[in-house]
Design a protein around this motif. Structure first.
Motif, PDB file in Angstrom:
ATOM      1  N   GLY A 181      28.513   1.169 -25.573  1.00 13.95           N
ATOM      2  CA  GLY A 181      29.819   0.237 -25.371  1.00 13.95           C
ATOM      3  C   GLY A 181      30.618   1.009 -24.433  1.00 13.95           C
ATOM      4  O   GLY A 181      31.688   0.205 -23.895  1.00 13.95           O
ATOM      5  N   HIS A 182      30.092   1.808 -23.460  1.00  9.86           N
ATOM      6  CA  HIS A 182      30.593   2.595 -22.311  1.00  9.86           C
ATOM      7  C   HIS A 182      30.571   1.705 -21.064  1.00  9.86           C
ATOM      8  O   HIS A 182      29.565   1.043 -20.812  1.00  9.86           O
ATOM      9  N   LYS A 183      31.759   1.469 -20.302  1.00  9.32           N
ATOM     10  CA  LYS A 183      31.378   0.823 -19.209  1.00  9.32           C
ATOM     11  C   LYS A 183      32.310   1.538 -18.037  1.00  9.32           C
ATOM     12  O   LYS A 183      31.793   1.272 -16.837  1.00  9.32           O
ATOM     13  N   LYS A 184      33.008   2.431 -18.210  1.00  5.78           N
ATOM     14  CA  LYS A 184      33.566   3.350 -17.247  1.00  5.78           C
ATOM     15  C   LYS A 184      32.610   4.697 -17.353  1.00  5.78           C
ATOM     16  O   LYS A 184      33.221   5.730 -17.845  1.00  5.78           O
ATOM     17  N   ILE A 185      31.637   4.671 -16.567  1.00  2.00           N
ATOM     18  CA  ILE A 185      30.567   5.819 -16.504  1.00  2.00           C
ATOM     19  C   ILE A 185      30.583   6.536 -15.296  1.00  2.00           C
ATOM     20  O   ILE A 185      30.141   5.858 -14.127  1.00  2.00           O
ATOM     21  N   GLY A 186      30.843   7.580 -15.311  1.00  2.00           N
ATOM     22  CA  GLY A 186      30.782   8.533 -13.960  1.00  2.00           C
ATOM     23  C   GLY A 186      29.472   9.044 -13.900  1.00  2.00           C
ATOM     24  O   GLY A 186      28.403   8.994 -14.722  1.00  2.00           O
ATOM     25  N   ILE A 187      29.189   9.734 -12.772  1.00  2.00           N
ATOM     26  CA  ILE A 187      27.870  10.168 -12.419  1.00  2.00           C
ATOM     27  C   ILE A 187      27.988  11.625 -11.772  1.00  2.00           C
ATOM     28  O   ILE A 187      28.938  11.459 -10.574  1.00  2.00           O
ATOM     29  N   ILE A 188      27.637  12.836 -11.907  1.00  2.00           N
ATOM     30  CA  ILE A 188      27.334  13.856 -11.195  1.00  2.00           C
ATOM     31  C   ILE A 188      25.859  14.115 -10.782  1.00  2.00           C
ATOM     32  O   ILE A 188      25.117  14.311 -11.533  1.00  2.00           O
ATOM     33  N   ALA A 189      25.697  13.976  -9.404  1.00  2.00           N
ATOM     34  CA  ALA A 189      24.541  14.164  -9.020  1.00  2.00           C
ATOM     35  C   ALA A 189      24.344  14.734  -7.700  1.00  2.00           C
ATOM     36  O   ALA A 189      25.363  14.761  -6.956  1.00  2.00           O
ATOM     37  N   THR A 190      23.160  14.902  -7.062  1.00  2.00           N
ATOM     38  CA  THR A 190      22.801  15.450  -5.499  1.00  2.00           C
ATOM     39  C   THR A 190      23.130  14.365  -4.797  1.00  2.00           C
ATOM     40  O   THR A 190      23.262  14.578  -3.599  1.00  2.00           O
ATOM     41  N   GLY A 191      23.232  13.270  -5.437  1.00  2.00           N
ATOM     42  CA  GLY A 191      23.392  12.137  -4.313  1.00  2.00           C
ATOM     43  C   GLY A 191      22.377  11.289  -3.537  1.00  2.00           C
ATOM     44  O   GLY A 191      21.142  11.662  -3.846  1.00  2.00           O
ATOM     45  N   GLN A 192      22.547  10.155  -2.949  1.00  2.00           N
ATOM     46  CA  GLN A 192      21.499   9.429  -2.137  1.00  2.00           C
ATOM     47  C   GLN A 192      20.897  10.038  -1.219  1.00  2.00           C
ATOM     48  O   GLN A 192      19.816   9.632  -0.619  1.00  2.00           O
ATOM     49  N   GLU A 193      21.712  11.198  -0.330  1.00  2.00           N
ATOM     50  CA  GLU A 193      21.033  11.807   0.721  1.00  2.00           C
ATOM     51  C   GLU A 193      19.913  12.712   0.097  1.00  2.00           C
ATOM     52  O   GLU A 193      18.710  13.091   0.996  1.00  2.00           O
ATOM     53  N   ASP A 194      19.827  13.060  -1.091  1.00  2.00           N
ATOM     54  CA  ASP A 194      18.766  13.672  -1.848  1.00  2.00           C
ATOM     55  C   ASP A 194      17.582  13.076  -1.604  1.00  2.00           C
ATOM     56  O   ASP A 194      17.346  12.251  -2.059  1.00  2.00           O
ATOM     57  N   ARG A 195      16.413  13.514  -1.069  1.00  2.00           N
ATOM     58  CA  ARG A 195      15.245  12.769  -0.956  1.00  2.00           C
ATOM     59  C   ARG A 195      14.446  13.098  -1.841  1.00  2.00           C
ATOM     60  O   ARG A 195      13.365  12.587  -1.978  1.00  2.00           O
ATOM     61  N   CYS A 196      14.828  14.015  -2.890  1.00  2.00           N
ATOM     62  CA  CYS A 196      13.613  14.120  -4.067  1.00  2.00           C
ATOM     63  C   CYS A 196      14.142  13.603  -5.336  1.00  2.00           C
ATOM     64  O   CYS A 196      14.496  12.503  -5.355  1.00  2.00           O
ATOM     65  N   VAL A 197      14.225  14.193  -6.466  1.00  2.00           N
ATOM     66  CA  VAL A 197      14.542  13.480  -7.617  1.00  2.00           C
ATOM     67  C   VAL A 197      15.598  13.218  -7.822  1.00  2.00           C
ATOM     68  O   VAL A 197      15.973  12.277  -8.621  1.00  2.00           O
ATOM     69  N   GLY A 198      16.679  13.813  -7.389  1.00  2.00           N
ATOM     70  CA  GLY A 198      18.308  13.483  -7.359  1.00  2.00           C
ATOM     71  C   GLY A 198      18.300  12.101  -6.800  1.00  2.00           C
ATOM     72  O   GLY A 198      19.273  11.366  -7.493  1.00  2.00           O
ATOM     73  N   ARG A 199      17.670  11.662  -5.782  1.00  2.00           N
ATOM     74  CA  ARG A 199      17.959  10.256  -5.332  1.00  2.00           C
ATOM     75  C   ARG A 199      17.394   9.395  -6.356  1.00  2.00           C
ATOM     76  O   ARG A 199      18.073   8.408  -6.579  1.00  2.00           O
ATOM     77  N   LEU A 200      16.357   9.506  -7.111  1.00  2.00           N
ATOM     78  CA  LEU A 200      15.565   8.605  -7.827  1.00  2.00           C
ATOM     79  C   LEU A 200      16.725   8.537  -9.191  1.00  2.00           C
ATOM     80  O   LEU A 200      16.893   7.525  -9.808  1.00  2.00           O
TER      81      LEU A 200
END
Length: 339
Positions: A181-200
């Motif tokens: 039921g969650h709609k306001k879901i944040g994310i902590i990641a290495t970001g779209q600039e990460d060309r490895c698994v972080g991007r995926l």
């Protein structure tokens, strides 16, 4: 004229790098016309194969290298344990090398193979998306890429891989939160600039939101760096935005633990105020309070399969293999269903 490499010869001859390699090594499965053409170009340009690299495989070295990206992720510790057991069983020695986060992983792999005269190399994590096949042909040393990203158009005949479907696994994690039921879901990641698994993993997050009709908002995203501290800082930044988060997906358990600490230190409760899902399935996440829901990677499978494939290659039993292993969503105390 510059010293030509095997890729240059292949380009001039209009054939693949693997074909040139087979000609140089006198393999029978090359057409006579093609062989003559390549040999003529080799003679014309006075190309001298990199024998010092090609002969590494023929040395008496009993060393197997394990190249690890970064030093902070305990997930790799389990993989190393399983790999080392196999190396010991086969009567070889393991050379463990940690590569700096900012270092070039391909260059580090090539340098390690040459310097230590390795019989084989397993790479845990890292960025190999710009891998040049000519580098591997010249080395003539078996390499297995484990727990990283393999681009679709890579020539997979020159290396092996044992990986998971990172985008799908992240999608499963965020879909779990959406179903709660969650709609306001944040994310902590290495970001779209990460060309490895972080991007995926970032793409998996966005795809799950899209499926449930939730518009992606850049304000719900913060960058982390696979450390406790970066997870702590990134979570504090999200909380400072006052965007009424009800859940956060974090692309490693290490960062998830740091983020959880930030939430609790502000007097908020997990999962009553904010639900958390991590990624990796490390033991720390299970024994944190409250225990953290996570995507469990098959550490034993990744470690053992990587080592098994490497020794099959060394013994000449098999050609290169590419294995995709399944992940598992572990539901624990850190997630709450919204009414």
């Amino acid at each position: 004229m510059k010293n030509l490499n095997i890729k240059d010869i292949a380009k001039i001859a209009g054939v693949g790098v693997s074909t040139v390699s087979r000609v140089i090594n006198n393999h029978p499965d090359v057409k006579d016309k093609t062989r003559d053409k390549v040999l003529k170009i080799i003679e014309e340009y006075n190309y001298i194969p990199n024998n010092s690299a090609r002969n590494l495989k023929r040395t008496d070295s009993k060393n197997i290298g394990v190249l690890v990206k970064g030093i902070f992720n305990p997930f790799f510790a389990k993989l190393i344990q399983f790999i080392e057991e196999k190396i010991d069983e086969e009567g070889y020695s393991m050379i463990l090398h940690y590569n700096d986060d900012n270092a070039n992983d391909i260059e580090a792999a090539v340098e390690l193979i040459k310097e230590k005269k390795l019989k084989g190399l397993i790479c845990l994590g890292g960025d190999f998306t710009s891998l040049d096949e000519s580098q591997l042909v010249d080395l003539d040393t078996p390499i297995v890429l484990s727990s990283t990203d393999i681009i679709e158009d890579a020539n997979r005949t020159f290396f092996s891989s044992v990986i998971i479907e990172n985008e799908k696994a992240a999608f499963d994690a965020v879909e779990y939160l959406c179903r709660l039921g969650h709609k306001k879901i944040g994310i902590i990641a290495t970001g779209q600039e990460d060309r490895c698994v972080g991007r995926l993993r970032f793409e998996g997050y966005k795809r799950a939101l899209l499926k449930y009709g939730i518009e992606y908002d850049e304000g719900y995203f913060e960058i982390g760096e696979y450390t406790f501290e970066s997870g702590f800082k990134a979570m504090n930044k999200l909380l400072d935005k006052d965007i009424d988060l009800t859940a956060v997906f974090i692309t490693s358990d290490i960062m998830a633990i740091g983020a959880s600490k930030a939430i609790l230190s502000r007097g908020l409760r997990i999962p009553d105020d904010i639900s958390i899902v991590g990624f990796d399935g490390i033991e720390y996440a299970e024994y944190f309070h409250p225990s953290i829901s996570t995507i469990k990677q098959p550490d034993e499978g990744l470690g053992k399969k990587s080592a098994d494939i490497l020794f099959d290659l060394i013994k000449g039993k098999k050609n290169h293999e590419h294995i995709i292993l399944k992940t598992e969503l572990l539901e624990r105390e850190s997630c709450k269903k919204l009414i």
